[in-house]
Design a protein around this motif. Structure first.
Motif, PDB file in Angstrom:
ATOM      1  N   ALA A   1       0.850  -1.102   0.098  1.00 26.10           N
ATOM      2  CA  ALA A   1      -0.124  -0.070  -0.089  1.00 26.10           C
ATOM      3  C   ALA A   1       0.936   1.279  -0.070  1.00 26.10           C
ATOM      4  O   ALA A   1       1.068   1.972   1.057  1.00 26.10           O
ATOM      5  CB  ALA A   1      -0.834   0.152   1.283  1.00 26.10           C
ATOM      6  N   PRO A   2       1.522   1.648  -1.367  1.00 30.43           N
ATOM      7  CA  PRO A   2       2.628   2.496  -1.177  1.00 30.43           C
ATOM      8  C   PRO A   2       2.040   3.965  -0.906  1.00 30.43           C
ATOM      9  O   PRO A   2       2.788   4.837  -0.552  1.00 30.43           O
ATOM     10  CB  PRO A   2       2.799   2.656  -2.724  1.00 30.43           C
ATOM     11  CG  PRO A   2       1.901   1.975  -3.503  1.00 30.43           C
ATOM     12  CD  PRO A   2       1.217   0.960  -2.477  1.00 30.43           C
TER      13      PRO A   2
ATOM     14  N   LYS B   1       0.665  -6.245  -6.106  1.00 30.35           N
ATOM     15  CA  LYS B   1      -0.762  -5.568  -6.676  1.00 30.35           C
ATOM     16  C   LYS B   1      -0.574  -4.366  -5.473  1.00 30.35           C
ATOM     17  O   LYS B   1      -0.044  -4.306  -4.037  1.00 30.35           O
ATOM     18  CB  LYS B   1      -1.743  -6.502  -6.150  1.00 30.35           C
ATOM     19  CG  LYS B   1      -1.784  -7.572  -7.274  1.00 30.35           C
ATOM     20  CD  LYS B   1      -3.356  -7.789  -7.548  1.00 30.35           C
ATOM     21  CE  LYS B   1      -3.628  -8.492  -8.911  1.00 30.35           C
ATOM     22  NZ  LYS B   1      -3.224 -10.036  -8.529  1.00 30.35           N
ATOM     23  N   PHE B   2      -1.244  -3.103  -5.915  1.00 30.58           N
ATOM     24  CA  PHE B   2      -1.092  -2.094  -5.177  1.00 30.58           C
ATOM     25  C   PHE B   2      -2.533  -1.924  -4.370  1.00 30.58           C
ATOM     26  O   PHE B   2      -3.665  -2.271  -5.150  1.00 30.58           O
ATOM     27  CB  PHE B   2      -0.742  -0.818  -5.913  1.00 30.58           C
ATOM     28  CG  PHE B   2       0.658  -0.876  -6.490  1.00 30.58           C
ATOM     29  CD1 PHE B   2       1.648  -1.179  -5.819  1.00 30.58           C
ATOM     30  CD2 PHE B   2       0.683  -1.024  -8.142  1.00 30.58           C
ATOM     31  CE1 PHE B   2       3.010  -1.059  -6.161  1.00 30.58           C
ATOM     32  CE2 PHE B   2       1.912  -0.881  -8.517  1.00 30.58           C
ATOM     33  CZ  PHE B   2       3.297  -1.135  -7.502  1.00 30.58           C
ATOM     34  N   TYR B   3      -2.625  -1.517  -3.334  1.00 26.12           N
ATOM     35  CA  TYR B   3      -3.862  -1.238  -2.433  1.00 26.12           C
ATOM     36  C   TYR B   3      -3.790   0.108  -1.831  1.00 26.12           C
ATOM     37  O   TYR B   3      -2.587   0.521  -1.411  1.00 26.12           O
ATOM     38  CB  TYR B   3      -4.216  -2.350  -1.316  1.00 26.12           C
ATOM     39  CG  TYR B   3      -4.502  -3.733  -2.215  1.00 26.12           C
ATOM     40  CD1 TYR B   3      -5.741  -4.162  -2.674  1.00 26.12           C
ATOM     41  CD2 TYR B   3      -3.344  -4.565  -2.663  1.00 26.12           C
ATOM     42  CE1 TYR B   3      -5.826  -5.221  -3.345  1.00 26.12           C
ATOM     43  CE2 TYR B   3      -3.433  -5.659  -3.222  1.00 26.12           C
ATOM     44  CZ  TYR B   3      -4.820  -6.237  -3.685  1.00 26.12           C
ATOM     45  OH  TYR B   3      -4.852  -7.290  -4.248  1.00 26.12           O
ATOM     46  N   GLU B   4      -4.896   0.482  -1.348  1.00 24.87           N
ATOM     47  CA  GLU B   4      -5.149   1.839  -0.806  1.00 24.87           C
ATOM     48  C   GLU B   4      -4.687   1.680   0.761  1.00 24.87           C
ATOM     49  O   GLU B   4      -4.372   2.573   1.443  1.00 24.87           O
ATOM     50  CB  GLU B   4      -6.503   2.557  -1.030  1.00 24.87           C
ATOM     51  CG  GLU B   4      -6.522   4.054  -0.513  1.00 24.87           C
ATOM     52  CD  GLU B   4      -5.746   4.886  -1.142  1.00 24.87           C
ATOM     53  OE1 GLU B   4      -4.919   4.676  -2.273  1.00 24.87           O
ATOM     54  OE2 GLU B   4      -5.753   6.104  -0.658  1.00 24.87           O
TER      55      GLU B   4
ATOM     56  N   SER C   1      -6.190  -2.946   5.426  1.00 36.18           N
ATOM     57  CA  SER C   1      -7.153  -3.900   5.511  1.00 36.18           C
ATOM     58  C   SER C   1      -7.524  -4.441   3.983  1.00 36.18           C
ATOM     59  O   SER C   1      -8.023  -5.493   4.074  1.00 36.18           O
ATOM     60  CB  SER C   1      -8.580  -3.031   6.032  1.00 36.18           C
ATOM     61  OG  SER C   1      -8.713  -1.724   5.369  1.00 36.18           O
ATOM     62  N   LEU C   2      -7.551  -3.752   2.883  1.00 36.75           N
ATOM     63  CA  LEU C   2      -7.830  -4.171   1.694  1.00 36.75           C
ATOM     64  C   LEU C   2      -6.808  -5.245   1.467  1.00 36.75           C
ATOM     65  O   LEU C   2      -7.170  -6.246   0.524  1.00 36.75           O
ATOM     66  CB  LEU C   2      -7.782  -3.008   0.753  1.00 36.75           C
ATOM     67  CG  LEU C   2      -8.813  -1.794   0.825  1.00 36.75           C
ATOM     68  CD1 LEU C   2      -8.828  -0.982  -0.200  1.00 36.75           C
ATOM     69  CD2 LEU C   2     -10.327  -2.497   0.558  1.00 36.75           C
ATOM     70  N   ILE C   3      -5.524  -5.318   1.854  1.00 32.43           N
ATOM     71  CA  ILE C   3      -4.585  -6.139   1.453  1.00 32.43           C
ATOM     72  C   ILE C   3      -4.820  -7.384   2.006  1.00 32.43           C
ATOM     73  O   ILE C   3      -4.955  -8.600   1.618  1.00 32.43           O
ATOM     74  CB  ILE C   3      -3.025  -5.832   1.865  1.00 32.43           C
ATOM     75  CG1 ILE C   3      -2.578  -4.543   1.070  1.00 32.43           C
ATOM     76  CG2 ILE C   3      -2.159  -6.824   1.706  1.00 32.43           C
ATOM     77  CD1 ILE C   3      -1.192  -3.980   1.416  1.00 32.43           C
TER      78      ILE C   3
ATOM     79  N   LEU D   1       6.102   4.978  -7.658  1.00 32.84           N
ATOM     80  CA  LEU D   1       5.051   4.323  -6.624  1.00 32.84           C
ATOM     81  C   LEU D   1       4.112   5.440  -6.380  1.00 32.84           C
ATOM     82  O   LEU D   1       2.924   5.188  -5.627  1.00 32.84           O
ATOM     83  CB  LEU D   1       5.718   3.770  -5.631  1.00 32.84           C
ATOM     84  CG  LEU D   1       6.105   2.305  -5.700  1.00 32.84           C
ATOM     85  CD1 LEU D   1       6.979   1.694  -4.734  1.00 32.84           C
ATOM     86  CD2 LEU D   1       5.116   1.498  -6.012  1.00 32.84           C
ATOM     87  N   LEU D   2       4.513   6.737  -6.406  1.00 34.41           N
ATOM     88  CA  LEU D   2       3.543   7.938  -5.978  1.00 34.41           C
ATOM     89  C   LEU D   2       3.250   8.756  -7.250  1.00 34.41           C
ATOM     90  O   LEU D   2       4.161   8.968  -8.029  1.00 34.41           O
ATOM     91  CB  LEU D   2       4.050   8.688  -4.960  1.00 34.41           C
ATOM     92  CG  LEU D   2       3.879   8.138  -3.625  1.00 34.41           C
ATOM     93  CD1 LEU D   2       4.459   9.167  -2.329  1.00 34.41           C
ATOM     94  CD2 LEU D   2       2.576   8.015  -3.278  1.00 34.41           C
TER      95      LEU D   2
END
Lengths: 354, 334, 524
Positions: free
Chosen positions: B161-162, B196-199, B202-204, B333-334
């Motif tokens: 979650a970057p 995979k990127f998450y916000e 908890s989503l991870i 990543l940003l």
């Protein structure tokens, strides 16, 4: 006394000069009609009088009060006028009573207000319609309510912009005569714009004929009908025959309707303006040789109360129209004899085109 | 009739806003708290504090970073007395702007020394530990180090979650211990390994449970949070990396007093309450976070804090996020 | 009434064509409010050191973010326009089992906050996170803006045109393409603009789905480094981008003369009763409502029932009342700001153009920027800072563009002859406005105001910063639960929000009163 006096009025809409050097006087208490073809500027004149259009030059007076000098104008809401636009223009969100009472002053007590509204509704014959909404009224009723609204503040001048044009033909005559008699009864100075010449002739005390941004003739209906100042004015008030003619000695005429007479003197060529009803058809039997022209019926337009015959006359290019009344006893192809019975309207020139 | 009503509207607006203005005038005895920690984790403690001390609290819950930005914008005019943040970064930003008041020594000394800010203007409330969350049925060889995650065996299998503050704190710590060059190498290797990127963390965890990915870098308490929300056991477990690996970083939620606050003593009272045995037990048992006061204790299902072989990182250094951001931007990543 | 011969004061030169100073003054005040966040952004951007600003502007990521944002906005605006006009056409032309309910349900997705909407879809597991999902989610949730605009324009099309087209041998599809669609053009352009600005400013969906748009990048810049100057520079780039979007809309407007006739009777098109068309259209509508309303709401309900929590009815009702209070204040402020701007926008002056487009620029700003701008400005004034009044102002500035357009359109439709008559009936210009113009434009004014109300109800970032401390709305309560992954506990708040929002939605989507009057006149 003059209720409305317009002097040398000029109006530009954008770059276009719509009215120029226009002058007109309306005596107080009269019902005047502005008559002219579409595009002649009559609606613009009405809107200028109302204060909705700003003139570029000239002056307008209501009685003694100056409401407009060149481009200095009194805004419409300070002019105390009544205005009846083409479609009545009732406020759709207000009831009949609210429409009629729209212009009444705020400080009026509600009972006084109610009395005036009832009076006005009574005047236009729609008493008890107070709580209806405009969309629940017929076209004629809408026009009458619009009139009641315009009259509620006892305006010094009522302006009507083709107020009956959106009514059925059958209804138009009835509503028109009611409205006109009401305005005359209340001695309200009124100015109505119309392009319907019969409308103007029937209702107006004064007719002002407009062409290309000016008033070309103003006078009583009879005056403008019978004594037009030009072929154009004549055309404005009714059908006209422009008959080529020669005037001999300033008096004696030679034309298709005036068989040749042997007179001497200076002769000039010009035109005779003849109304269709000013030509009488006479039987061959009773025809006096010197006054009649023989013509052939080529077509008959039957209107019921009268009829118009189209005739060909030797020596005249084009058809000649003659109005006849009573039982129809003519047949296409038959010959008839004509006699000119009206006044002599001599013009030396007919302007061509616009 | 209707147009009359329309005319009323402006007056109603005026009346409403005026009454609202007068309704919210601050009372002198109450303490204004900007809390980046959720009501769920703090609300009952605040109520207890009011019940015990008689001091009313006005609490503005919000996102830690947004509240920090808000305090920075308010500057001298901030109505806040206390700022509570979920992570060290947000507190550090407010501290760096010199908007926090120095804390009393007894407050600083009551927490484990790891949780004292060197600038002495904030203290940690709870400890939150970075872990590797994974699906036990799909992962047999647990990574010993975050470096193992750059191995091709993990290609496409992990989640990060970057944009999340907790991940950024982890990168900040890595820069601190390994230097910028090595960190950039690691970041590039991870990106090349197709994560995979998450916000959010908890989503991870949810994605691991759903089988979208097999593991991910998160904080330790998310597996409890997700399980509770879903109302069932989930197929996700926490694991630590080998001793002293940067992946075992301990981060902190913390609290500080605003310099502009006129209620410094009352503020200290609240901080002392939140560091008390009672409050710390609540954090351990109900929120499943570590205690900043007693590192020997552990939330159920976790090992005690002092047994985690955490890397030697200075908590205050986690507040220097600018370099981290620039690096994350650099590697895309940003 | 006796009048002097010449009343110099009353006879003003040029009074009727000159815009009244009162109007200009109040419009300038409105524009001043709109300019607040822009001023803030410039001030902040100028504070940054040049080097780090240069890095922000010229890094490779900026171009990527720019392209992502532009393509997302374009695709979503296109799809939402397509979907919205199809939905509007079906609602207008098809004989539906319960048209009022269908209309309201098709508009109601407006009321669901974007992060809740997105999460619910995500948790179904059928939509892979990322760009494609963002397109789907944003299209579904923004379509109602187009539907509303398209419905309004469809109602103004006279059935005589459709009848003539039919006698000329066109089938329904060709009629739509050649008669109906061209007349919907301006409305669709306006709807697409609202969609575009919505997508530009959206944070909830793109952040959950990991799509890097400007708004997400701005948020991350604040969040990660507290670098307010860089964030301001990015926000200004976003403003510039929305400037481009706005000018595209202006260009695409049909510049043919705007019909400004008198009130006339628009005969309404008889609904299509052919059974096959009805079945297809009804299922299409049902499918949309399923995807955009029932699925997100259903997921929340399922979550709730999987782990039923005691509902705190006191907290729930208080949050509902707070939501109603604060969003109403926002809507009323927006109304007060919008009317002078809309009036001014009707005039072809430079100020009119500024009034019309200036407000749109701000509409694309993320709520967090607006929130911080008003924090920076408002915290100097403790009397208004963190009051519902200031929050209302924030809402009104954020969502002003959603009402100015509708209000301008409805004001422009008030027949000129009626205001002229009112003038000849002795009414001054301000009296005419209150007695004639405003009541006649009321349905449109109401719609614009309700749109602001709906948008304010679900607004989050500015609400979190500007609400009075301790003041919780449905949106903040929902947030405080979803932020810690308690969707089950957020469900009651979300459901109540949608239920409350249903009332204004129903009012917006129902045919306006003038139209009903026209119908009843026709029946006489």
């Amino acid at each position: 006394m003059t209720a409305l006096e317009i002097k040398d009025l000029g109006v530009h809409l954008g770059a276009k000069e719509v009215l120029r050097n226009l002058s007109l006087d309306i005596p107080s208490g009269t019902f005047a009609a502005l008559l002219g073809p579409s595009g002649c500027g009559k609606t613009t004149l009405l809107r200028t009088i109302a204060g909705l259009v700003r003139p570029s030059s000239g002056a307008i007076r209501f009685g003694k009060q100056l409401v407009s000098v060149s481009s200095l104008v009194l805004p419409p809401h300070k002019r105390n006028i009544g205005y009846l636009p083409q479609e009545g223009g009732l406020f759709p969100h207000l009831s009949v009573a609210e429409n009629v009472g729209f212009a009444l002053e705020k400080k009026l007590k509600s009972s006084e207000r109610g009395t005036i509204i009832d009076e006005m509704l009574d005047l236009v014959g729609l008493a008890g319609f107070n709580n209806r909404k405009p969309h629940q009224l017929s076209g004629g009723q809408q026009t009458r309510i619009a009139l009641a609204r315009a009259l509620a503040t006892k305006p010094t001048l009522v302006l009507l912009d083709e107020p009956f044009s959106n009514l059925d033909y059958a209804l138009r005559a009835e509503v028109s005569s009611e409205v006109v008699s009401l305005l005359k009864k209340t001695k309200t100075t009124s100015l109505m714009v119309t392009h319907d010449r019969e409308d103007a002739l029937v209702s107006a005390d004064i007719i002002a004929l407009m062409r290309e941004g000016r008033v070309v003739q103003a006078g009583s209906p009879e005056e403008v009908y019978m004594h037009p100042v030009s072929a154009q004015s004549a055309e404005s008030t009714g059908d006209i025959l422009e008959l080529p003619a020669i005037r001999v000695g300033g008096k004696h005429l030679v034309s298709a309707l005036h068989p040749e007479v042997k007179r001497s003197g200076r002769s000039e060529s010009g035109y005779l303006l003849v109304r269709p009803e000013e030509i009488r058809i006479v039987d061959a039997k009773g025809a006096k040789a010197k006054a009649v022209t023989q013509a052939k019926v080529t077509r008959i337009h039957y209107y019921g109360h009268d009829a118009v015959l189209e005739l060909t006359v030797p020596g005249l290019s084009g058809e000649l129209k003659v109005r006849v009344t009573g039982a129809l006893k003519y047949e296409v192809g038959k010959s008839v004899f004509l006699e000119h019975v009206g006044p002599i309207r001599w013009v030396s020139q007919i302007p061509t085109g616009e | 009739m209707r147009n009359r009503l329309l005319l009323l509207i402006p007056f109603l607006a005026l009346i409403a806003s005026l009454s609202a203005c007068s309704g919210s005038s601050p009372e002198s005895q109450s303490l204004v708290i900007y809390s980046g920690r959720a009501e769920e984790y703090m609300g009952s403690l605040f109520e207890d504090f009011t019940a015990e001390s008689g001091i009313e609290l006005e609490i503005r819950y919000g996102d830690s970073a947004a509240l920090a930005a808000q305090i920075l914008e308010e500057g001298e005019n901030s109505p806040a007395d206390i700022f509570i943040s979920q992570d060290a970064g947000a507190l550090g930003a407010v501290s760096a702007a010199e908007l926090l008041a120095p804390l009393e020594d007894e407050l600083l000394n009551s927490v484990d020394k790891y949780f004292r800010s060197p600038s002495k203007d904030w203290v940690g409330l709870t400890g939150r530990v970075r872990v590797f969350a994974y699906a036990p049925d799909r992962v047999s060889n647990l990574p010993k180090s975050v470096d193992d995650l750059t191995d091709s065996t993990w290609k496409g299998r992990i989640g990060i979650a970057p944009t999340n503050a907790s991940f950024q704190a982890f990168i900040t710590a890595m820069i601190q211990t390994r230097g910028e060059v090595e960190t950039e190498k690691w970041l590039r290797a991870i990106v090349a390994n197709d994560p995979k990127f998450y916000e959010k963390n908890s989503l991870i965890v949810e994605a691991i449970d759903a089988g979208e990915i097999d593991g991910g870098l998160v904080n330790h308490y998310y597996i409890f949070e997700v399980a509770e929300e879903l109302g069932r056991e989930i197929n996700v477990e926490n694991s630590f990396f080998a001793a002293n690996d940067i992946g075992n970083l301990i981060n902190a939620s913390g609290i500080g007093k605003l310099k502009t606050s006129k209620k410094q003593e009352v503020g200290a009272e609240l901080i002392a309450f939140l560091l008390s045995q009672k409050a710390q037990t609540f954090f351990l048992d109900e929120v499943k976070e570590y205690s900043a006061v007693n590192p020997a204790r552990n939330p159920a299902g976790m090992i005690p804090l002092n047994q985690i072989k955490a890397p030697a990182v200075d908590l205050a250094s986690l507040t220097d996020l600018k370099r981290t951001q620039q690096l994350l931007i650099k590697v895309g990543l940003l | 009434m006796t009048l002097p011969l010449i009343n110099e004061q009353a006879m003003a030169r040029g009074e009727d064509s000159r815009t009244s100073p009162l109007l200009i003054g109040s419009a300038l005040i409105s524009l001043g409010f709109v300019a607040l966040p822009l001023g803030y952004l410039f001030a902040r951007a100028l504070q940054g050191d040049l080097e780090s600003l240069r890095i922000v502007v010229f890094r490779a990521k900026t171009l990527e973010v720019f392209l992502t944002t532009v393509s997302l906005v374009t695709i979503v605006a296109f799809l939402a326009t397509l979907l919205g006009s199809a939905i509007a056409w079906s609602l207008h032309n098809i004989k539906l089992p319960n048209p009022n309910v269908f209309r309201a349900l098709a508009i109601l997705p407006i009321a669901i906050p974007s992060y809740v909407f997105t999460y619910c879809w995500l948790s179904l597991g059928i939509l892979p996170s990322g760009y494609f999902a963002a397109v789907v989610v944003l299209t579904l949730s923004t379509t109602p803006y187009v539907t509303l605009a398209a419905l309004a324009s469809l109602r103004r099309i006279d059935s005589a045109q459709i009848d003539v087209a039919q006698t000329l041998g066109l089938n329904q599809f060709k009629i739509f393409l050649r008669v109906t669609l061209p007349q919907m053009r301006n409305a669709l352009a306006a709807g697409a603009l609202l969609v575009s600005l919505y997508v530009l400013s959206d944070f909830g969906a793109v952040s959950l789905l990991g799509v890097d748009t400007f708004t997400r990048t701005i948020q991350n810049t604040y969040q990660g480094s507290f670098d307010r100057s860089s964030a301001a520079v990015l926000a200004l780039m976003l403003v510039a981008l929305s400037g481009i979007v706005i000018s595209i809309e202006v260009q695409s407007r049909n510049r043919s003369r705007i019909f400004k006739g008198s009130v006339s009777i628009t005969k309404q098109v008889a609904p299509i009763t052919a059974i096959r068309v009805r079945i297809v259209a009804t299922s299409f509508l049902a499918l949309y409502i399923l995807a955009a309303l029932i699925i997100p709401m259903g997921v929340l309900l399922l979550r709730f029932f999987a782990r039923p929590q005691p509902i705190d009815f006191f907290e729930l009702s208080q949050a509902a009342l707070s939501t109603i209070l604060v969003s109403s204040i926002g809507a009323i402020f927006a109304l007060l700001l919008a009317i002078p701007l809309a009036l001014l926008a009707l005039r072809a002056s430079l100020l009119g153009k500024v009034a019309e487009r200036g407000v749109l620029l701000v509409n694309a700003l993320p709520g967090v920027v607006m929130g911080l701008a008003l924090v920076a400005l408002g915290s100097d004034f403790p009397l208004i800072y963190q009051t519902v009044g200031l929050l209302g102002i924030a809402y009104s500035i954020l969502f002003l563009a959603r009402s100015v357009g509708t209000i301008r359109t409805s004001l422009s439709r008030v027949p000129e002859n009626l205001t002229e008559i009112a003038a000849t009936l002795g009414q001054s210009r301000s009296r005419i406005f209150y007695r004639v113009t405003l009541p006649l434009a009321a349905p449109g004014v109401l719609t614009g105001t309700l749109l602001v109300l709906l948008s304010s109800m679900k607004e989050l970032p500015a609400t979190l910063m500007l609400r009075p401390t301790g003041f919780e709305t449905l949106a903040t309560e929902m947030w405080s639960n979803t932020a810690i992954f308690r969707f089950s506990e957020a469900a009651p708040y979300a459901l109540l929000l949608v239920i409350i929002a249903a009332i204004p939605t129903f009012l917006i989507s129902r045919p306006d009163k003038n139209y009903v009057e026209e119908r009843s006149r026709e029946e006489i």
